[in-house]
Design a protein around this motif. Structure first.
Motif, PDB file in Angstrom:
ATOM      1  N   VAL A   1      51.232  64.395  44.608  1.00  0.00           N
ATOM      2  CA  VAL A   1      50.377  65.029  45.213  1.00  0.00           C
ATOM      3  C   VAL A   1      51.159  65.023  46.505  1.00  0.00           C
ATOM      4  N   ILE A   2      50.833  66.278  47.328  1.00  0.00           N
ATOM      5  CA  ILE A   2      51.486  66.438  48.683  1.00  0.00           C
ATOM      6  C   ILE A   2      50.521  66.726  49.454  1.00  0.00           C
ATOM      7  N   ASP A   3      50.636  66.044  50.775  1.00  0.00           N
ATOM      8  CA  ASP A   3      49.761  66.130  51.793  1.00  0.00           C
ATOM      9  C   ASP A   3      50.251  67.378  52.765  1.00  0.00           C
TER      10      ASP A   3
ATOM     11  N   VAL B   1      50.642  67.350  56.718  1.00  0.00           N
ATOM     12  CA  VAL B   1      51.948  66.645  56.925  1.00  0.00           C
ATOM     13  C   VAL B   1      53.246  67.496  56.450  1.00  0.00           C
ATOM     14  N   CYS B   2      53.020  67.957  55.275  1.00  0.00           N
ATOM     15  CA  CYS B   2      54.267  68.724  54.750  1.00  0.00           C
ATOM     16  C   CYS B   2      54.752  69.760  55.618  1.00  0.00           C
ATOM     17  N   THR B   3      56.184  69.950  55.801  1.00  0.00           N
ATOM     18  CA  THR B   3      56.800  70.884  56.556  1.00  0.00           C
ATOM     19  C   THR B   3      57.410  71.976  55.724  1.00  0.00           C
ATOM     20  N   ARG B   4      56.980  71.819  54.320  1.00  0.00           N
ATOM     21  CA  ARG B   4      57.573  72.926  53.523  1.00  0.00           C
ATOM     22  C   ARG B   4      59.020  72.975  53.476  1.00  0.00           C
ATOM     23  N   CYS B   5      59.691  71.665  53.719  1.00  0.00           N
ATOM     24  CA  CYS B   5      61.287  71.801  53.885  1.00  0.00           C
ATOM     25  C   CYS B   5      61.578  71.815  52.369  1.00  0.00           C
ATOM     26  N   ASP B   6      61.125  71.538  51.198  1.00  0.00           N
ATOM     27  CA  ASP B   6      61.628  71.704  49.847  1.00  0.00           C
ATOM     28  C   ASP B   6      62.627  70.685  49.676  1.00  0.00           C
ATOM     29  N   ASP B   7      62.890  69.779  50.247  1.00  0.00           N
ATOM     30  CA  ASP B   7      63.684  68.704  50.122  1.00  0.00           C
ATOM     31  C   ASP B   7      63.101  67.904  48.830  1.00  0.00           C
ATOM     32  N   CYS B   8      61.997  67.988  48.449  1.00  0.00           N
ATOM     33  CA  CYS B   8      61.426  67.097  47.403  1.00  0.00           C
ATOM     34  C   CYS B   8      61.824  67.766  46.207  1.00  0.00           C
ATOM     35  N   VAL B   9      61.658  69.066  46.171  1.00  0.00           N
ATOM     36  CA  VAL B   9      62.305  69.986  44.949  1.00  0.00           C
ATOM     37  C   VAL B   9      63.744  69.893  44.914  1.00  0.00           C
TER      38      VAL B   9
ATOM     39  N   VAL C   1      57.241  72.499  40.235  1.00  0.00           N
ATOM     40  CA  VAL C   1      56.981  73.366  41.408  1.00  0.00           C
ATOM     41  C   VAL C   1      56.375  73.092  42.505  1.00  0.00           C
ATOM     42  N   ARG C   2      56.718  73.500  43.627  1.00  0.00           N
ATOM     43  CA  ARG C   2      55.730  72.811  44.903  1.00  0.00           C
ATOM     44  C   ARG C   2      54.602  74.009  45.196  1.00  0.00           C
ATOM     45  N   GLU C   3      53.854  74.138  43.755  1.00  0.00           N
ATOM     46  CA  GLU C   3      52.726  74.848  43.831  1.00  0.00           C
ATOM     47  C   GLU C   3      51.664  74.467  43.065  1.00  0.00           C
TER      48      GLU C   3
ATOM     49  N   ASN D   1      61.313  60.060  46.856  1.00  0.00           N
ATOM     50  CA  ASN D   1      62.373  59.517  47.669  1.00  0.00           C
ATOM     51  C   ASN D   1      62.722  60.022  48.652  1.00  0.00           C
ATOM     52  N   ASN D   2      62.927  61.488  48.492  1.00  0.00           N
ATOM     53  CA  ASN D   2      63.871  62.234  49.072  1.00  0.00           C
ATOM     54  C   ASN D   2      62.917  63.086  50.229  1.00  0.00           C
ATOM     55  N   CYS D   3      61.564  63.089  50.220  1.00  0.00           N
ATOM     56  CA  CYS D   3      60.734  63.575  51.284  1.00  0.00           C
ATOM     57  C   CYS D   3      60.762  62.865  52.451  1.00  0.00           C
ATOM     58  N   PRO D   4      61.319  63.679  53.559  1.00  0.00           N
ATOM     59  CA  PRO D   4      61.414  62.937  54.778  1.00  0.00           C
ATOM     60  C   PRO D   4      60.177  62.588  55.554  1.00  0.00           C
ATOM     61  N   HIS D   5      59.159  63.201  55.113  1.00  0.00           N
ATOM     62  CA  HIS D   5      58.051  62.988  55.849  1.00  0.00           C
ATOM     63  C   HIS D   5      57.050  62.109  55.168  1.00  0.00           C
ATOM     64  N   SER D   6      57.320  61.623  54.008  1.00  0.00           N
ATOM     65  CA  SER D   6      56.876  60.781  53.401  1.00  0.00           C
ATOM     66  C   SER D   6      54.984  61.305  52.797  1.00  0.00           C
ATOM     67  N   CYS D   7      55.188  62.705  52.698  1.00  0.00           N
ATOM     68  CA  CYS D   7      53.890  63.162  52.340  1.00  0.00           C
ATOM     69  C   CYS D   7      53.806  63.688  50.934  1.00  0.00           C
ATOM     70  N   ALA D   8      54.971  63.300  50.170  1.00  0.00           N
ATOM     71  CA  ALA D   8      55.096  63.659  48.434  1.00  0.00           C
ATOM     72  C   ALA D   8      54.816  62.315  48.178  1.00  0.00           C
ATOM     73  N   PHE D   9      53.721  61.980  47.459  1.00  0.00           N
ATOM     74  CA  PHE D   9      53.485  60.590  46.824  1.00  0.00           C
ATOM     75  C   PHE D   9      52.848  60.943  45.343  1.00  0.00           C
TER      76      PHE D   9
HETATM   77  S1  SF4 Z   1      60.108  67.018  51.084  1.00  0.00           S
HETATM   78 FE1  SF4 Z   1      58.098  66.509  51.909  1.00  0.00          FE
HETATM   79  S2  SF4 Z   1      57.822  67.536  53.615  1.00  0.00           S
HETATM   80 FE2  SF4 Z   1      59.451  68.749  52.585  1.00  0.00          FE
HETATM   81  S3  SF4 Z   1      58.279  70.206  51.022  1.00  0.00           S
HETATM   82 FE3  SF4 Z   1      58.584  68.279  49.886  1.00  0.00          FE
HETATM   83  S4  SF4 Z   1      56.436  67.434  50.189  1.00  0.00           S
HETATM   84 FE4  SF4 Z   1      56.842  68.722  51.997  1.00  0.00          FE
END
Ligand code: SF4
Lengths: 287, 554
Positions: free
Chosen positions: B394-396, B399-407, B421-423, B527-535
């Motif tokens: 789940v992604i908040d 807060v998510c800045t759409r940086c795609d570090d999670c992907v 996929v972040r969709e 682990n790689n989400c810098p904003h802690s919004c992917a959980f």
């Molecule tokens: S890493 Fe975190 S802030 Fe960046 S796109 Fe993924 S969920 Fe959003």
């Protein structure tokens, strides 16, 4: 296989804005404490000795600022070495990056005695430090503000890189709908809708009101409704829905572009800062 | 099991060859299967005992899902832990069924312990949930694991055969097997092998379901097998009846009724007379109440949970307080009203547990009635399958800045190919990313011709072995949540590829989230989400409590 998937839970007893701006109170208070500590040291320095970048106090501030900058850079290093599975969570590195950046600036200013340096090299170093931290703060503001606007005001969620593909998809579907529709709907499509379905259209308007522009632009669909036969009402609805989605995609595109491009103000100049700092340290040690 | 482009081809081929020698494959020619029938006509089908009672038009409808296979002696039909979408009926020959589960795998820590998936600001503060679905699932698993410590009897929640470890039973002409796992989406709990040359009728799940619906006698037969092979162990480990004594449970297996429902079937109707207690064997039920003009979902039930205790325990209530429908296909145990009252008279512990469950249900329904958002969440979760999930990404979006570090983190951990996929769908300001939910009953496991997709261990994460995947896409088609992606590797299959029909074709490989289970750092996306919004959330209760926290913000 034992790690928990962590979410930085919002504090139910804090106001929304506070949760938004300060994700972790311990980190924030740690930062405040560090700033306070630095200022106390500076006051002691000012009352007991001379403020000069070259004396023990000044060198101490300079070394502290360098250490802070190295810590700040770890975030960048981590982002670029994800393949190597660096230890710790990216979130922790970002906290160090943000709060460490503030400490770096403070120590740098203490190093120069809160004065503008006179040497050309140090002047540039001083100015670039301010720029880097300032653009960082701007980045924080953008990163806190834009996601809220996007998630609160728009129904669709869009992946920035897929915007052209999505618009193409909308265009194809729209053309299919109007192909067999009433003449008036086709004309309307050609003149009012089709030009917008070519490419993403960023607009400043979306910064002011993420939804306002969209509502106004889909109003003409309602004017047309009265002129269309019953058999074309459904096509009109579908077309309206698609156009609405396109406008929301435009809003995403406009704002998400800023989320990406502000880094241009921050990252390259940070690299210059590192190089200048390195030269500064080298010249101090050498001479 | 690291994926990527680094698969060692020679190892792959050796593994695949061995596999094809060992097991049945829908891809045709291999060592064990010597013949497979064409589509059978109604007349041909009626010659087989099990189809005798059905009429021509019915047999015509199910014939695409039925075939007769001839097997050599001493080949493995399926192994413990494998998921099948078909049952076998012995026409000729003998089949041995044995349980040889390794002790270690029974004692393995399930990946889906709540500690792994719960969100918390401090992982050390994790507490085993005491209420709700999470608690039930956990308790069932714990009980299963405790029971499995008995050195003589192996046990899985889904049993086709209740056998002592190491023993074998022989199935002969007229025996049906594999149907319990197939119908319920459970893994087979035993290994089946032919002890002589065999002729087996292979019946796929859609046909099995229709046959059950159309014939009372067939249903009775399947139910009887279920009672004999499975029900006792299931009741023994159910949250309500565990520890109630073998004699009582054995007698209970004879008294209960077994029911099957299709999507949308009504099980209870608000206002009708309460007739029984229902316990879910498989599937999901939606509970809803009429509020004003609308039906509002107040709760849902999953495996092991019961409905009816509130109405049966509370004096002066004679009618259902809510309606219940089956969300997909579901299988239920029905305990008739009088039997229910006999049980609670004689078993105070069972009565206490039922009271606890009733109180929890009343609280939950009452809460939902007052907080209609929760009803929306239940509807959404049932519709989107979140109720199945053990670890949902789940992604908040607030807060998510759409940086795609999670992907990127995911891709970097898996040889350059991201596993999600972040969709996806959104609920409130949360995005349910298109990533594997790690379902309780993963339908993607059914039908993989090479067994490349499977659980890494008992109760563990579902993962794909790149070395065995032939890129047929069966799992991706089966996954209802689009969580499995087919990747083009850019290569073509070599001359030694098996099955032969692959040779010269573009090589594809299926990929899906494996929760980074081989790494100690947990899922890379989080682990790689810098904003802690992917959980990751482990249940919709997690999601609910998350939403309440947000709402409670001052
Ligand atoms: S890493 Fe975190 S802030 Fe960046 S796109 Fe993924 S969920 Fe959003």
């Amino acid at each position: 296989m034992k790690k928990t998937a962590i979410y930085q839970r919002k504090r139910p007893d804090s106001p929304r804005w506070l949760n938004k701006w300060i994700q972790s109170l311990p980190w924030f208070f740690g930062f405040v404490l560090a700033v306070f500590g630095c200022l106390v040291i500076f006051v002691v320095n000012a009352t007991t000795g001379r403020i000069h970048p070259g004396n023990a106090w000044g060198l101490g501030y300079g070394i502290g600022a360098t250490v802070a900058l190295v810590a700040v850079l770890l975030y960048t290093v981590r982002r670029r070495t994800m393949k190597l599975r660096p230890p710790g969570r990216a979130w922790t590195y970002l906290q160090v990056h943000v709060y460490g950046g503030g400490i770096f600036l403070l120590l740098m200013l203490m190093h120069t005695g809160f004065r503008i340096p006179s040497g050309i090299h140090t002047w540039w170093l001083w100015l670039i430090s301010l720029w880097v931290v300032g653009s960082g703060v701007l980045g924080i503001v953008i990163q806190k503000w834009i996601p809220t606007v996007l998630s609160a005001g728009l129904a669709v969620e869009v992946h920035y890189d897929r915007v052209p593909e999505l618009i193409e998809h909308i265009r194809t579907r729209s053309e299919k709908i109007v192909a067999s529709a009433d003449e008036r709907l086709r004309e309307f499509y050609e003149s009012r809708v089709a030009p917008s379905l070519v490419a993403p259209e960023p607009r400043l308007m979306y910064f002011i009101d993420i939804t306002g522009g969209i509502h106004a632009r889909i109003k003409p669909f309602e004017y047309l409704r009265a002129l269309l036969p019953a058999s074309d009402q459904e096509s009109l609805d579908e077309l309206k829905e698609l156009f609405n989605t396109k406008l929301e995609i435009d809003a995403h595109y406009t704002l998400q572009r800023v989320l990406r491009t502000w880094l241009i103000l921050h990252v390259p100049i940070s690299m210059v800062l590192v190089v200048l700092l390195f030269i500064h340290i080298f010249s101090v040690l050498y001479y | 099991m690291e994926s990527g482009s680094t698969t060692d081809h020679s190892v792959t081929m050796i593994k695949r060859k061995k596999l094809f020698e060992d097991r049945w494959s829908s891809f045709g020619s291999h060592a064990g299967l010597t013949g497979l029938s064409e589509m059978l006509s109604p007349a041909e089908l009626r010659e087989i005992d099990i189809f005798k009672e059905y009429d021509d038009s019915f047999l015509q409808t199910i014939s695409p899902d039925v075939s007769i296979a001839q097997w050599k002696a001493d080949v493995v039909l399926f192994e413990e832990g494998s998921f099948l979408d078909l049952a076998f009926y012995v026409l000729d020959g003998e089949v041995g069924v044995a349980i040889k589960m390794h002790e270690e795998s029974l004692n393995a820590i399930p990946t889906f312990d709540a500690q792994r998936t719960v969100y918390a600001s401090d992982p050390r503060s994790f507490q085993v949930p005491q209420e709700g679905v999470a608690a039930t699932i956990l308790q069932t698993r714990m009980t299963a694991r405790e029971t499995s410590k008995d050195p003589q009897i192996t046990f899985l929640a889904s049993m086709d055969f209740n056998l002592p470890l190491g023993s074998t039973i022989v199935l002969k002409k007229g025996d049906l097997f594999g149907e319990i796992g197939a119908l319920n989406g459970w893994p087979q709990s035993a290994t089946a092998h032919t002890t002589s040359a065999c002729k087996l009728v292979q019946i796929r799940v859609p046909a099995l379901r229709e046959m059950k619906k159309a014939s009372g006698a067939f249903k009775e037969k399947i139910d009887q097998i279920y009672r004999e092979r499975t029900l006792f162990e299931q009741l023994k480990t159910s949250p309500v009846f565990r520890g109630s004594g073998d004699a009582f449970l054995e007698s209970l297996t004879e008294k209960v009724e077994l029911l099957s429902f299709s999507p949308g079937d009504v099980i209870t109707k608000q206002g009708d007379r309460v007739d029984a207690l229902y316990m879910v064997r498989s599937g999901f039920l939606k509970i809803f109440e009429r509020l004003g003009e609308a039906d509002v979902a107040v709760n849902y039930l999953s495996k092991g949970m019961t409905i009816g205790e509130v109405e049966l325990l509370l004096p002066d209530i004679d009618t259902w307080l809510s309606s219940t429908t089956s969300v997909g296909y579901s299988e239920l145990v029905r305990i008739e009203r009088d039997t229910f009252h006999d049980i609670i008279r004689e078993h105070p512990l069972v009565e206490k547990r039922l009271w606890d469950s009733a109180v929890a249900q009343m609280k939950e329904s009452g809460f939902t009635r007052k907080n209609l958002d929760k009803s929306e969440l239940i509807e959404f979760s049932l519709q989107k399958g979140l109720v199945q999930g053990n670890s949902i990404l789940v992604i908040d979006l607030d807060v998510c800045t759409r940086c795609d570090d999670c992907v990127r983190g995911c891709a970097d951990t898996h040889g350059g190919r991201p596993r999600f996929v972040r969709e996806g769908d959104t609920f409130d300001h949360f995005l349910i990313a298109r990533s594997c939910y790690h379902c309780d009953d993963p339908v993607c496991l059914v039908g993989c011709p090479t067994g490349a997709i499977g659980r890494a261990g008992v109760g563990e994460v579902v993962a794909i072995d790149d070395g065995l995947c032939i890129g047929c896409g069966t799992c991706a088609t089966k996954c209802p949540y689009d969580a499995i992606v087919m990747h083009d590797t850019g290569d073509t299959w070599g001359d030694d590829a098996l099955p032969e029909r692959l040779r010269g074709r573009p090589q594809k490989v299926a990929s899906k989230c494996d929760l980074c289970y081989t790494s100690d750092d947990g899922p890379a996306c989080v682990n790689n989400c810098p904003h802690s919004c992917a959980f990751r959330i482990g249940s919709i209760q997690d999601f609910q409590s998350l939403l309440s926290t947000e709402k409670a913000e001052a």
